[in-house]
Design a protein around this motif. Structure first.
Motif, mmCIF file in Angstrom:
data_model
loop_
_atom_site.group_PDB
_atom_site.id
_atom_site.type_symbol
_atom_site.label_atom_id
_atom_site.label_comp_id
_atom_site.label_asym_id
_atom_site.label_seq_id
_atom_site.Cartn_x
_atom_site.Cartn_y
_atom_site.Cartn_z
ATOM 1 N N GLN A 165 36.485 59.099 11.935
ATOM 2 C CA GLN A 165 36.240 59.142 13.384
ATOM 3 C C GLN A 165 34.867 59.677 13.743
ATOM 4 O O GLN A 165 34.216 59.176 14.669
ATOM 5 C CB GLN A 165 37.340 59.969 14.061
ATOM 6 N N LEU B 40 39.775 53.254 20.989
ATOM 7 C CA LEU B 40 38.605 53.108 20.118
ATOM 8 C C LEU B 40 37.312 53.214 20.922
ATOM 9 O O LEU B 40 36.356 53.881 20.501
ATOM 10 C CB LEU B 40 38.653 51.766 19.397
ATOM 11 N N TRP C 183 32.207 57.052 13.528
ATOM 12 C CA TRP C 183 32.412 56.037 14.561
ATOM 13 C C TRP C 183 31.850 56.496 15.905
ATOM 14 O O TRP C 183 31.086 55.782 16.559
ATOM 15 C CB TRP C 183 33.891 55.709 14.674
ATOM 16 N N PHE D 211 40.395 52.177 12.083
ATOM 17 C CA PHE D 211 41.658 51.636 12.590
ATOM 18 C C PHE D 211 42.587 51.354 11.423
ATOM 19 O O PHE D 211 42.197 50.707 10.449
ATOM 20 C CB PHE D 211 41.397 50.349 13.381
#
Length: 487
Positions: free
Chosen positions: A61, A170, A64, A206
């Motif tokens: 995460q 997301l 990202w 994901f």
């Protein structure tokens, strides 16, 4: 990966040729409700799989959210383009796996495209506020991601209801672990995973894990997961809320409904019948927003019921994959039994069966019940089947009282020639969604979707609600020089 995202031979019951078959919980057969045939196989996740996925998501995460907003937005735009290029193949899976008619499948695809574009747009929206400050201090509050969001999605609109949580979560900078319903693992999970992977979503951000209650409870309980987004039945939602509450997790619950369609004595009867048919029979009534109670003024109730019965008799029932039908199969034989139990018990208690009330395998014929009273299961229970339940009322106040005589609070529709009269009634309904001169099954990606009472905990999906749900506030102050304090 080529833009032909779905491999050939998937209809022949062969194992899905993808990395998601590396799970340890065994195999899930993908069953076609209309025929009972196995049309694919995917791996099933167990608790150990979930723990590993949550840990990996937490690790991925940070990278990202550190990517540029332009690079992240490009992933969602590419996914929307790939979906457009593969819409026929995606729709075929939705039809066969959910039992929905082709227009319903296309609606899901169009809606998912909308959610993907909205997710891309989130990346350029303001994400904070400047607060009043003094003494050389800059004070701001900003939205920051939770970290890892767990998503549990249902069987009825699986591609849409997975995507409407996964995409904004997301976009807000979270990693996501998705557990689709085990009855629709392809439409609810594999299709989205294939799409996002092909669009360039970084590995680990994901995770898609088909599974049953073991996987679901592991996801809700995992300490790496900061938020749970659950869409499904009220009974399971209570369990999800209980488990999440033990760890003080944020939880968004979008649950069942026993929605009301109120038809006043001045309503356009033809439009009301059209709306009522859509609200109760679309996708065999397997929609949380379906009209579970048709409250009709007693001056119109008899003719309304007769017209509904005539329409029910004319609707073609059958396999939506092989014939142009209006009513497809229910998702399982157990659901057929539940619908029939509610109908037959209500008839024994005095309801009049004007149409339907019978099944052929998993195909339950569109049904009309008149003279339904609040004591009957057709009035009280969420049916999730193609049943119109009609209750007459004599005054606006009685209609409001009947509407309130239920624990759910999701959607309502009001048909009237007097918009002001409709507004007065609407203001008295404790529901999350209300429509004047329209029926209950309405949806778009810009509205905050959710209910009250047994229909949900006040959480919302969509539009401005996405920032509320999938991020949290952080207060930040900046000073050129640190202050001194008297202690």
């Amino acid at each position: 990966m080529s833009e032909d995202l779905l491999c050939s031979g998937v209809w022949q019951g062969k194992a899905w040729s993808s990395g998601w078959n590396a799970l340890q919980g065994g195999i899930l057969d993908v069953e076609e409700p209309a025929t009972g045939q196995t049309i694919g196989r995917v791996s099933r996740a167990n608790a150990a799989d979930v723990r590993a996925a949550c840990a990996a998501a937490r690790s991925a995460q940070k990278a990202w959210v550190a990517m540029s907003y332009a690079a992240r937005a490009a992933v969602f735009r590419k996914a929307a383009a790939l979906l457009e290029a593969n819409r026929e193949a995606f729709a075929a899976w939705i039809v066969r796996e959910t039992g929905g008619i082709p227009p319903k499948a296309m609606f899901e695809i169009d809606s998912v495209q909308h959610h993907l574009f909205e997710a891309a747009a989130m990346l350029t929206q303001p994400q904070g506020l400047v607060l009043p400050s003094e003494g050389g201090c800059t004070s701001i509050t900003r939205r920051v991601p939770h970290g890892v969001v767990g998503v549990i999605s249902p069987f009825n609109f699986p591609f849409l209801l997975s995507s409407r949580a996964v995409a904004p979560a997301l976009a807000a900078g979270n990693a996501v672990v998705l557990k689709p319903d085990p009855r629709t693992p392809v439409s609810g999970g594999v299709l989205l995973a294939v799409l996002l992977e092909a669009a360039g979503l970084p590995a680990g951000v994901f995770h898609m894990l088909p599974g049953d209650a073991e996987a679901g409870e592991a996801l809700v309980s995992d300490p790496a997961v900061a938020m749970i987004s659950f869409t499904g039945s009220t009974a399971v939602g209570r369990r999800v809320g209980e488990l999440a509450g033990r760890q003080l997790k944020k939880v968004a619950l979008e649950l069942g409904g026993k929605n009301v369609l109120i038809i006043l004595d001045d309503a356009d009867l033809e439009l009301a019948v059209s709306g009522g048919s859509w609200a109760s029979w679309l996708h065999q009534g397997q929609i949380c927003m379906s009209a579970g109670r048709h409250l009709v003024h007693r001056d119109l109730a008899q003719v309304y019921a007769q017209r509904m019965a005539a329409k029910a008799a004319a609707l073609p029932v059958g396999d939506p994959h092989t014939a142009p039908v209006a009513i497809g199969p229910l998702i399982t034989g157990r659901q057929v039994e539940r619908v029939d139990r509610i109908v037959q018990e209500s008839v024994r208690m005095g309801a009049k069966l004007l149409a339907g009330g019978r099944c052929d395998g998993r195909f339950y014929h569109p049904t009309v019940l008149a003279d339904v009273t609040p004591q009957m299961p057709a009035f009280r229970e969420e049916i999730f089947g193609p049943v119109v339940s009609i209750t007459a009322f004599g005054s606006d106040a009685e209609a409001v009282a009947l509407a309130a005589d239920n624990e759910y609070g999701l959607a309502a529709g009001i048909y009237t020639a007097d918009v002001g009269r409709g507004m007065v009634i609407a203001e008295q309904l404790e529901v999350g969604l209300v429509h004047i001169n329209d029926q209950t099954v309405n949806d778009n990606g810009l509205m905050p979707m959710g209910g009250r009472g047994a229909s949900g905990n006040g959480s919302r999906h969509g539009g401005p609600a996405n920032w509320d749900e999938f991020t949290q506030w952080q207060w930040l102050t900046v000073r050129n020089t640190a202050p001194t304090y008297p202690l």
